[in-house]
Motif scaffolding. Structure first.
Motif, PDB file in Angstrom:
ATOM      1  N   SER A  26       0.840  -1.196   0.000  1.00 60.34           N
ATOM      2  CA  SER A  26       0.000   0.000   0.000  1.00 60.34           C
ATOM      3  C   SER A  26       0.880   1.254   0.000  1.00 60.34           C
ATOM      4  O   SER A  26       1.895   1.314   0.699  1.00 60.34           O
ATOM      5  CB  SER A  26      -0.910   0.018   1.222  1.00 60.34           C
ATOM      6  OG  SER A  26      -1.784  -1.104   1.209  1.00 60.34           O
ATOM      7  N   ALA A  63      -7.340  -4.151   0.963  1.00 63.26           N
ATOM      8  CA  ALA A  63      -6.241  -4.590   1.821  1.00 63.26           C
ATOM      9  C   ALA A  63      -6.736  -4.953   3.212  1.00 63.26           C
ATOM     10  O   ALA A  63      -6.343  -5.982   3.783  1.00 63.26           O
ATOM     11  CB  ALA A  63      -5.175  -3.506   1.905  1.00 63.26           C
ATOM     12  N   VAL A  98      -5.974   2.372   5.177  1.00 63.22           N
ATOM     13  CA  VAL A  98      -5.070   1.856   4.152  1.00 63.22           C
ATOM     14  C   VAL A  98      -5.519   2.395   2.803  1.00 63.22           C
ATOM     15  O   VAL A  98      -6.703   2.333   2.464  1.00 63.22           O
ATOM     16  CB  VAL A  98      -5.065   0.316   4.129  1.00 63.22           C
ATOM     17  CG1 VAL A  98      -3.968  -0.199   3.211  1.00 63.22           C
ATOM     18  CG2 VAL A  98      -4.885  -0.251   5.533  1.00 63.22           C
ATOM     19  N   ARG A 128      -4.757   1.223  -0.171  1.00 65.55           N
ATOM     20  CA  ARG A 128      -4.986   0.172  -1.162  1.00 65.55           C
ATOM     21  C   ARG A 128      -6.341  -0.483  -0.936  1.00 65.55           C
ATOM     22  O   ARG A 128      -6.639  -0.955   0.171  1.00 65.55           O
ATOM     23  CB  ARG A 128      -3.880  -0.866  -1.085  1.00 65.55           C
ATOM     24  CG  ARG A 128      -3.933  -1.929  -2.167  1.00 65.55           C
ATOM     25  CD  ARG A 128      -2.750  -2.862  -2.045  1.00 65.55           C
ATOM     26  NE  ARG A 128      -2.752  -3.875  -3.090  1.00 65.55           N
ATOM     27  CZ  ARG A 128      -1.826  -4.824  -3.208  1.00 65.55           C
ATOM     28  NH1 ARG A 128      -0.826  -4.861  -2.338  1.00 65.55           N
ATOM     29  NH2 ARG A 128      -1.907  -5.711  -4.177  1.00 65.55           N
TER      30      ARG A 128
END
Length: 368
Positions: free
Chosen positions: A198, A353, A348, A350
């Motif tokens: 990430s 994730a 996060v 990303r």
């Protein structure tokens, strides 16, 4: 065994070896080592294909060292929250309350065994390497040209002190996990790439509600404010622990979580405690966050935009000539809590994730 298992680890001048018979420890220099293992004491000498080994007598004892225990499965969930960044605008802001749970210093260990005591003892020991280097350097400068001789003596002395400090300031734990627990921990290590890959990770450390309309208008329409600190995911493990497994790690500021096969180690500064997996609850969801221009991570999903000063209908407040347009971003949110007061809320950048990590923790096998 999983790809993360190592059969031998080093701690200062000592090498710990894991075998089917138990755990052994040895120390020495290339070509000569003294050791103690499950079958007794021994001496080993030789290099380049010619070796000599002799038992010295004495029965070895099998070390008890952190074998993986198993706990019950935990459920997953989803949480949504509208969160905004604090902004300026002449309107008093809401007060923020702490969102980090109980301080690790007051968090009672629940993982069992004496690993936490060993870690705290190792972390509390004084290191003598750097003070000795400084002392030898000063003595050498003051006594020149005889100081060159002092520096020659200092090289092996400081090397020995460095090795001694590493051994004294390190706790050693060897894991021999197998079957379902082995597969689960292997999956956790593999899925940790969702975090290490990430672009940005944060830990939420404080939060507060935006109560009045005036506060919301001057803060881009946000309903909640949070304070975050940058976090980092890795497989490094704690500096005061040597193990034959890689350790998924999440660190933020002076605090960190370390996910071992049998427990979660919690660090605050140089103090360690732990949480047993049966006491850990992991949930995943998404949250929206208002970011300043140019600060949106490339792997995050932008869902819209707003203005620094905004009207109730979402339009920009024309009274402000310099009214910045802000991005509304969706982040993954992962929360790890325990019944004893641990509380880590992580954002996060990303997508998916948090779900990957939370689902993996929930799949940890229970007792046979």
């Amino acid at each position: 065994m999983g790809f993360y298992i190592r059969k031998s680890v080093k701690a200062g001048p000592f090498r710990f070896n894991l075998s089917k018979s138990g755990i052994g420890v040895s120390s020495g220099v290339p070509g000569f080592r003294l050791g103690r293992g499950p079958r007794g004491n021994y001496v080993h000498a030789g290099r380049h294909g010619a070796y000599y080994r002799k038992s010295l007598g004495g029965s070895g004892t099998r070390s008890g060292s952190g074998s993986g225990t198993r706990s019950g499965r935990r459920g997953t969930g989803r949480a949504r929250a509208r969160q905004g960044t604090p902004t300026t605008g002449g309107v008093p802001g809401p007060s923020l309350r702490d969102a980090t749970g109980v301080e690790p210093l007051h968090l009672e260990p629940t993982g069992g065994g004496d690993l936490v005591d060993q870690m705290n003892e190792a972390a509390g020991r004084r290191a003598w390497f750097w003070p000795s280097v400084a002392l030898f350097a000063l003595v050498g400068l003051v006594t020149m040209p005889l100081g060159l001789l002092a520096w020659l003596v200092a090289i092996p002395a400081c090397w020995w002190l460095w090795q001694r400090d590493r051994a004294r300031r390190t706790a050693v734990v060897m894991y021999d996990v197998e079957d379902e627990l082995d597969e689960w921990f292997d999956a956790l290590v593999g899925n940790w790439a969702w975090l290490t890959g990430s672009e940005r990770i944060w830990r939420v450390v404080a939060e507060g509600a935006v109560a009045s309309p005036g506060q919301r208008k001057s803060r881009a329409g946000a309903t909640d404010l949070v304070r975050r600190e940058v976090a980092r995911a890795s497989l490094e493990g704690p500096r005061h622990l040597t193990s034959n497994v890689v350790v998924p790690t999440l660190a933020a500021g002076s605090s960190a979580l370390y996910f071992l096969p049998d427990r979660v180690l919690v660090r605050d500064g140089k103090h360690y405690t732990d949480v047993a997996y049966e006491h850990l609850t992991s949930t995943a969801g998404t949250t929206t966050f208002i970011e300043q221009p140019g600060t949106v991570p490339s792997d995050a999903r932008q869902t819209g935009s707003t203005w620094q000063h905004v009207n109730k209908d979402g339009s920009p407040d024309r009274r402000f000539s310099h009214n910045t347009r802000l991005a509304v971003v969706q982040y993954d949110q992962w929360r790890a809590r325990s019944t004893h007061g641990l509380d880590w809320r992580v954002q996060v950048s990303r997508e998916n994730a948090a779900r990957a990590i939370s689902q993996t923790l929930a799949q940890r096998p229970g007792p046979a």
